[in-house]
Write an enzyme that holds these catalytic residues in place. Structure first.
Site, mmCIF file in Angstrom:
data_model
loop_
_atom_site.group_PDB
_atom_site.id
_atom_site.type_symbol
_atom_site.label_atom_id
_atom_site.label_comp_id
_atom_site.label_asym_id
_atom_site.label_seq_id
_atom_site.Cartn_x
_atom_site.Cartn_y
_atom_site.Cartn_z
ATOM 1 N N GLU A 1 3.865 -41.086 -24.693
ATOM 2 C CA GLU A 1 4.671 -39.853 -24.576
ATOM 3 C C GLU A 1 6.289 -39.891 -23.260
ATOM 4 O O GLU A 1 7.542 -39.879 -23.658
ATOM 5 C CB GLU A 1 2.980 -38.539 -24.503
ATOM 6 C CG GLU A 1 3.327 -37.796 -25.475
ATOM 7 C CD GLU A 1 1.684 -39.254 -25.529
ATOM 8 O OE1 GLU A 1 1.070 -38.268 -26.570
ATOM 9 O OE2 GLU A 1 1.535 -39.642 -24.986
ATOM 10 N N HIS B 1 -5.970 -28.717 -26.671
ATOM 11 C CA HIS B 1 -5.438 -28.615 -27.610
ATOM 12 C C HIS B 1 -5.456 -27.803 -27.902
ATOM 13 O O HIS B 1 -4.550 -27.218 -28.813
ATOM 14 C CB HIS B 1 -6.482 -29.123 -29.330
ATOM 15 C CG HIS B 1 -5.875 -30.395 -29.410
ATOM 16 N ND1 HIS B 1 -6.822 -31.319 -28.921
ATOM 17 C CD2 HIS B 1 -5.754 -31.188 -29.552
ATOM 18 C CE1 HIS B 1 -7.809 -32.834 -28.870
ATOM 19 N NE2 HIS B 1 -5.919 -32.221 -29.932
#
Length: 668
Positions: A408, A475
């Site tokens: 990322e 999540h």
């Protein structure tokens, strides 16, 4: 400590086919940073400058590299690369003003030493975290590749910085995408005071390249001719056949990490042996030995260099200290941009799910902006884990819809690199939770770069967020408040398909960095008639989604749907204000609704403590106190990680507690 270039042996200079004039140009290039260093060390002792990061003993690497590249090829330097700036002919008076924190410096006094860049000179400035610069070089190289420019980018890293994860990510992305980048590692033996044996377990960086599938070259970093000739040859070859190359430059730092650190941690014998390999003195002796340099020419060049330095310093020192102007400081946080709202033209609409609205926006933005590049894990042929980019590769090609490795930080940094070259970038976090791995790039590179030296960051980071789908602690997080505190970012958070499309279009149009939050639970559960055409929504403008007189509910995202449901079931008359844009947020709309009802509650899905509601409620108490008929209230999720089991998650979320507090507020 053992290095590949054994201290004490002589440097082997070989001019090959270089002309006398080129040899002398390299000599003057070496002298300028060395003479500046001498000046700065005197000024430091006199207390006329506050700090100095010395590159004494390493000058040949910078000077050789900068002269090996074309003037319009980007270089990303570090602390000890003064020769990059002088080699690119940065005006010395402006450079010294930068060191002094003067207004005419590159950062207008907002940052110091070499923490700046200059688009004019094709230099991208460093940040203190060092490693993230490699990814920016990747992005610039990607822009070269997409534009079919036969160019390279060159980025520096110290051996200490190679321990950072960003080093690995930068090399890995360059290798996978075959990007035309030269990674120059200044192998000088220490990371501040920590010797390399405590930084890594290998001997040379040439051992690392093959693991990435990258070609590696080792050079004598103190040998200006070895540096110049090697990098020149590599650059010519890479322009023809794009690929990354890792160059290990063996050298030694003759002064402290910065002057206050000193060099007591370095064995005396090591210092003495490396002093014999001084890049300026050894090259000077070589030029004298082959008859290119004599005493007269040497004195001539030195006199010219010293005169230029003295005059530039006097000019910079004579400049008055900065007189702070609040308006200017606030204005420079963002790149200038005046949004012009775009309305749908045809009047045609279709029923679209929340997820479809986002997909529509990306597709139409890709059509509108040929320089827009999408990047993210699995967004290519697979279409992303939520299928938002399904079919995009077929329409726009894999070059613009790029599957990325799981790194990322590097991908966000690459987005910034693309921006440096005038591209737009959209980076998808597979889940908002994963942005923590790229946090530094967002808050220290994207957010601060325009304020520091005027480079905009035209990057949108999409963040699938939120709980309610039993996805557990990694999540499901609502992490918008992590970024709400960071000047230089803009944050939007739509609650419906119409806003989802219009806000994303607006974010992509704006050349500033955005975080775009999209609630996963709304993807396929919420539909609406929205325009087929491209359109935008005003950034920074809240929307009153329901009007009433009893109470004001200020919220965003999923909170809008909880609020509407509660008001309907409780039979209340309420203003429900959807912030839509969280940074900057609409103070005037908040003031108006508070003034209207006199009772206000803020609802957020994020954990209660330290959330966005805390700031806005504090602002209401400070600025709207005279309108209030009850205490300002707020409700949010529990101050725990997000649990997995549905019953625990339901308890974690604020929907039921919000109803209780809303009833309490009405009865006050």
């Amino acid at each position: 400590m053992e290095l590949a270039t054994t201290p004490g042996k002589s440097l082997n200079f070989d001019r090959k086919n270089l002309s006398d004039s080129k040899l002398l140009e390299l000599y003057e290039g070496l002298l300028i940073p060395r003479r500046i260093e001498e000046k700065m060390l005197i000024l430091l002792r006199q207390g006329r400058i506050s700090k100095w990061f010395s590159g004494w003993g390493q000058e040949a690497i910078s000077v050789g590299a900068v002269q090996a590249l074309q003037a319009d090829e980007f270089i990303l330097p570090m602390h000890r690369n003064l020769g990059i700036f002088t080699g690119r002919k940065v005006p010395l008076a402006k450079l010294f003003a930068q060191f002094q924190g003067k207004k005419s410096g590159f950062t207008k006094g907002r940052d110091r030493s070499f923490h700046f860049g200059s688009r004019e000179h094709h230099i991208v400035g460093m940040i203190s975290h060092l490693g993230p610069q490699l990814a920016i070089a990747d992005g610039i190289a990607l822009a070269h590749k997409l534009s079919k420019e036969k160019k390279v980018s060159l980025v520096f890293s110290g051996d200490g910085a190679s321990s950072e994860g960003d080093f690995h990510e930068g090399l890995n992305v360059a290798a996978v995408w075959k990007l035309p980048v030269i990674f120059v590692i200044e192998h000088n033996g220490y990371g501040l005071s920590t010797p390399n044996r405590e930084q890594f377990a290998f001997k040379n960086f040439t051992d690392k390249g093959p693991g990435y599938g990258i070609e590696t070259v080792r050079i004598e970093g103190n040998n200006i001719l070895d540096v110049y000739q090697t990098i020149s040859k590599l650059a010519v070859d890479i322009r023809k056949k794009p690929r990354p190359v890792l160059v290990e430059a063996i050298t030694f730092r003759m002064r402290g990490h910065e002057e206050a650190s000193g060099t007591k941690y370095v064995p005396k014998q090591l210092m003495e042996e490396w002093a014999k390999l001084d890049p300026v003195e050894t090259y000077e002796s070589y030029l004298e030995s082959i008859g290119v340099l004599d005493e007269k020419k040497k004195e001539q060049v030195n006199k010219k260099v010293r005169k230029a330095i003295t005059e530039a310093w006097e000019k910079a020192f004579a400049e008055e200290a900065i007189s702070p102007i609040i308006e200017e400081e606030l204005q420079d946080v963002y790149a200038p941009f005046e949004q012009k709202l775009i309305k749908p033209v045809s009047g045609k609409t279709s029923e679209r799910r929340f997820v479809d609205a986002i997909s529509d926006s990306l597709r139409q933005s890709m059509e509108k902006y040929p320089n827009l590049v999408l990047m993210g894990q699995d967004i290519g042929e697979y279409g992303g884990v939520f299928k938002i980019t399904e079919g995009f590769v077929k329409q726009f090609g894999a070059e613009r819809v790029r599957n990325t490795p799981l790194c990322e930080s590097a991908i966000i940094g690459a987005g910034l690199g693309l921006s440096v070259k005038g591209f737009k970038a959209m980076v998808e976090m597979q889940f908002a939770d994963f942005v923590s791995v790229g946090f530094n790039q967002i808050v220290n590179n994207l957010a601060k770069i325009h304020y520091r030296w005027g480079q905009n960051a035209d990057v949108v980071v999409r963040m699938p967020t939120g709980a309610g789908v039993a996805a557990g602690p990694f999540h499901s997080q609502s992490n918008e408040a992590w970024f709400f505190h960071t000047p230089g970012l803009k944050i939007v958070y739509p609650s419906n398909p119409y806003d989802a499309k219009g806000l994303l279009n607006a974010a992509i149009e704006d050349p500033n960095p955005y975080l775009y939050f999209e609630h996963k639970a709304l993807y396929r559960s919420l539909s609406a008639e929205i325009p087929d055409d491209y359109y935008t929504i005003e950034i920074g403008k809240a929307q009153l989604v329901e009007e009433g007189s009893d109470v004001s509910i200020i919220t965003y995202g999923m909170g809008i749907h909880w609020a509407k449901k509660a008001v309907a079931e409780m039979g209340l008359s309420a203003d429900i204000l959807d912030l839509r844009t969280l940074l900057p947020w609409d103070q005037e709309a908040v003031r108006e609704t508070v003034k209207k009802t006199g009772k206000v509650i803020f609802l957020q899905e994020d954990c209660l403590t330290g959330g966005i509601g805390a700031e806005i409620c504090a602002w209401i108490s400070e600025h709207c106190f005279e309108f209030l008929d009850a205490p300002v209230m707020r409700e949010g999720s529990l101050d725990t990680p997000v649990p997995f089991a549905p019953n625990l998650e339901k308890q974690f979320l604020p929907e039921e507690r919000f109803r209780e507090k809303l009833r309490k507020l009405i009865e006050f």
